[in-house]
Enzyme design. Structure first.
Site, mmCIF file in Angstrom:
data_model
loop_
_atom_site.group_PDB
_atom_site.id
_atom_site.type_symbol
_atom_site.label_atom_id
_atom_site.label_comp_id
_atom_site.label_asym_id
_atom_site.label_seq_id
_atom_site.Cartn_x
_atom_site.Cartn_y
_atom_site.Cartn_z
ATOM 1 N N SER A 193 0.857 -1.179 0.000
ATOM 2 C CA SER A 193 0.000 0.000 0.000
ATOM 3 C C SER A 193 0.896 1.233 0.000
ATOM 4 C CB SER A 193 -0.891 0.004 1.240
ATOM 5 O OG SER A 193 -0.086 0.288 2.369
ATOM 6 N N LYS A 194 0.254 2.378 0.026
ATOM 7 C CA LYS A 194 1.000 3.642 0.009
ATOM 8 C C LYS A 194 2.001 3.746 1.150
ATOM 9 C CE LYS A 194 -1.767 6.924 -2.490
ATOM 10 N NZ LYS A 194 -3.065 7.505 -2.255
ATOM 11 N N ARG A 195 1.644 3.159 2.264
ATOM 12 C CA ARG A 195 2.550 3.203 3.422
ATOM 13 C C ARG A 195 3.945 2.706 3.085
ATOM 14 N NH1 ARG A 195 1.842 -0.813 6.863
ATOM 15 N NH2 ARG A 195 0.293 -1.896 5.602
#
Ligand code: GLU
Length: 478
Positions: A243-245
Site C-alpha cells: 500500500s501507500k505506506r
C-alpha cells in the site's frame, strides 16, 4: 491457438504497481507469442469509476510503452450483451430469477445458523413455478438472476499455481444480474472474455476465488475456458499487502518523480517473474524474448523501493546521451533549469554535461537539478565541502593565480587545463591535489564531482575563471 490477452483494469483509482505489473505480464505474453493485447476498461461500477481514472490508467500504460492492439473497450457499453448471456443461461435453466429483496436476504442471513459470513443463498427462488414467476413479474417485483451452481466440483490447472479444485457445495448460487438490471463482475468478465476470444487470463491472485465460478459459466454455456494464470500478490517490506505506506505509488507518480519507464518495466517484470537465472537487467526486447508464464513464481513478491531506484540508476547511466537529454528535459523544465539554447546551439553541450555528471544519479529529477551547476550562474556551496577543502589560507592566493593561468591559455581543453594546474602546483611547491580539491569546491560547490578538468571544459573558460576568482571572497571569510 492464437494468443489473445486482455488488461482489464477497473477505473476506480490510479494505476498502481500491482495493476501495472498485470498489464506488463499480459503485454509480454502477447508480444512473445505475436498475439493480441486488448485494453478493456471495466467501468461497470458507475459509482466508483471515474473518467479521470480511465485517462490516468491509459496515460500510465502508454508511458510504460505497453501498446495494445484492440480497445480501449469500455465494458459499460456492452451491458446489453452481458444481459443477453444471462438470458441464455435462464433459457437453458442454468440460471433462475430470484425475487428475494436485500432486506429479506439480510434477515435470513442474520437468522441463519453460523456467522452471517457463512450464510449462503438458501435457494428459496430456485423452485418457483413458472406461474409464480409470472405472477411476481406481473406485479412488478424486481428480480435478480442467479446462477444455479451444480453439484460436483469444478477444477482447473492454473498456469502459475497448478491444479485448483473447488466443490460446488462451497459455492453460493451467485448473482449474474442484479435486480436493478446491472450485470455483475462475474458475468461481465466471462461474457467479454468469450466475445473477445481471450485465450489467456493473466490477472492478480486476488481473483483466484472468482475463477471456479467463472468456469461454471463457461461450462454452462458449452464453451472452452481460457488458460488462467494468477499472478502472486505484491507485498511491502513488512510482508503485508502493498500500500501507500510502503512508498508504493501510482505509476504516473513514479514518472513525475524522475523514474524512467525502462527502469519501472524492468523492476516490475522481476516482481514475481524470473528467467531462471540471476540476471537482472532486461531491456524490453530481452524481456519479451525471455518471458514465459512458467517463470512466474507462486510466492508473493516483495516491493523494494531502493531496488527500483537502483534500476533507475542503471538506465540513467546506460541510455545514449541524446536519449537521456530528451528524457530529462521535462524534469529540467519543472525544476526551472531549462533554457531554449538546449534545444539549439547547446544541445551537444547539454548531452556532454549529462554524460559527465550522470554516474552519481539515480533519479532524473536530481540529475536535472545538477545541470544547473554547469548551466547556471550561481554555485551552491556545500558547507561540508568548504570545511574540508577550503581550509588552507594559502588558497586565497592560489585559486586566483590558477584563474589567471587558465584565463591566459590559448586553447581551453582537457590537456591544457590540466597542464596549467600541474605547472602552477609545481611552481608553488604544493600537491596538485590541493588545487584540484579546492577547484572542485570553487567550481561546483561540492566535494564530489566528475573529473575536475572535464568540469572546467564543460563550464567553459569564462565560468571557470570567474568562479575561481570569486572563491577568494569565500576563502578570506572562512
Ligand atoms: N477489473 C478487474 C480488476 O481490476 C480485473 C478482472 C479480471 O482480470 O478478470 O481487478
Amino acid at each position: 491457438m492464437s494468443v489473445r490477452v486482455r488488461f482489464a483494469p477497473s477505473p476506480t483509482g490510479h494505476l498502481h504497481v500491482g495493476g501495472a505489473r498485470t498489464a506488463l505480464f499480459n503485454w509480454l505474453l502477447a508480444r512473445k507469442a505475436g498475439g493480441t493485447l486488448i485494453l478493456r476498461i471495466e467501468d461497470t461500477d458507475r459509482e466508483r469509476s471515474a473518467d479521470a481514472m480511465t485517462r490516468d490508467i491509459i496515460e500510465a500504460v502508454e508511458w510504460m510503452g505497453l501498446d495494445w492492439n484492440e480497445g480501449p473497450i469500455r465494458q459499460s457499453e456492452r451491458l446489453d450483451r452481458h444481459r443477453a448471456v444471462a438470458d441464455a443461461l435462464l433459457e437453458s435453466r442454468h440460471a433462475y430469477r430470484c425475487f428475494c429483496s436485500p432486506e429479506e436476504l439480510a434477515q435470513r442471513r442474520r437468522a441463519g445458523s453460523g456467522t452471517p459470513d457463512e450464510w449462503k443463498y438458501d435457494r428459496r427462488c430456485l423452485s418457483l413455478s413458472e406461474d409464480a414467476i409470472a405472477a411476481r413479474t406481473a406485479a412488478g417485483r424486481p428480480a435478480a438472476v442467479r446462477f444455479h451452481v451444480p453439484e460436483g466440483s469444478v477444477g482447473f490447472t492454473d498456469a502459475v499455481f497448478g491444479p485448483i479444485r473447488k466443490s460446488g457445495e462451497e459455492l453460493e448460487d451467485f448473482v449474474l444480474v442484479r435486480s436493478t438490471g446491472q450485470p455483475t463482475y462475474l458475468l461481465s468478465v466471462v461474457a467479454d472474455d468469450l466475445d473477445m476470444a481471450v485465450s489467456h487470463v493473466v490477472r492478480g491472485a486476488d481473483h483466484i476465488a472468482n475463477t471456479p465460478k467463472q468456469l461454471l459459466l463457461y461450462r454452462a454455456l458449452g464453451r472452452t475456458p481460457p488458460v488462467f494464470a494468477h499472478v502472486p500478490l505484491i507485498l511491502g517490506s513488512d510482508r503485508t499487502r502493498l500500500s501507500k505506506r510502503h512508498g508504493a505509488a501510482a505509476v504516473l507518480a513514479y514518472r513525475d518523480a524522475g523514474i524512467l519507464p525502462e527502469a519501472l518495466v524492468n523492476f516490475l517484470a522481476l516482481l514475481g517473474w524470473s528467467d531462471g537465472t540471476d540476471r537482472e537487467i532486461f531491456d524490453r526486447a530481452s524481456l519479451v524474448d525471455a518471458f514465459s508464464l512458467d517463470g512466474i513464481s507462486r510466492s508473493n513478491a516483495v516491493f523494494d523501493a531502493d531496488k527500483l531506484s537502483w534500476f533507475n540508476g542503471r538506465y540513467i547511466h546506460s541510455l545514449p546521451p541524446a536519449d537521456l537529454a530528451v528524457r530529462v528535459a521535462p524534469a529540467m523544465k519543472s525544476a526551472g533549469v531549462w533554457e531554449d539554447r538546449f534545444e539549439g546551439p547547446d544541445r551537444d553541450w547539454l548531452e556532454q554535461v549529462l554524460a559527465l555528471i550522470r554516474p552519481r544519479f539515480r533519479s532524473l529529477d536530481a540529475l536535472a537539478a545538477e545541470v544547473e551547476t554547469y548551466a547556471g550562474e550561481r554555485v551552491e556551496y556545500e558547507p561540508a565541502a568548504i570545511e574540508k577543502f577550503f581550509n588552507d589560507p594559502r588558497l586565497a592566493d592560489y585559486l586566483p593565480a590558477l584563474a589567471e593561468r587558465l584565463n591566459d591559455l590559448e586553447r581551453f581543453d582537457l590537456e591544457s587545463t590540466e597542464s596549467a594546474l600541474r605547472t602552477l602546483a609545481g611552481e608553488l611547491g604544493v600537491r596538485a591535489g590541493l588545487l584540484i580539491n579546492a577547484s572542485r569546491v570553487a567550481l561546483t560547490g561540492q566535494s564530489v564531482a566528475p573529473g575536475i578538468f572535464d568540469v572546467m571544459v564543460m563550464l567553459g573558460r569564462a565560468k571557470t575563471v570567474g568562479r575561481l576568482r570569486v572563491s577568494k571572497v569565500l576563502l578570506s571569510s572562512s
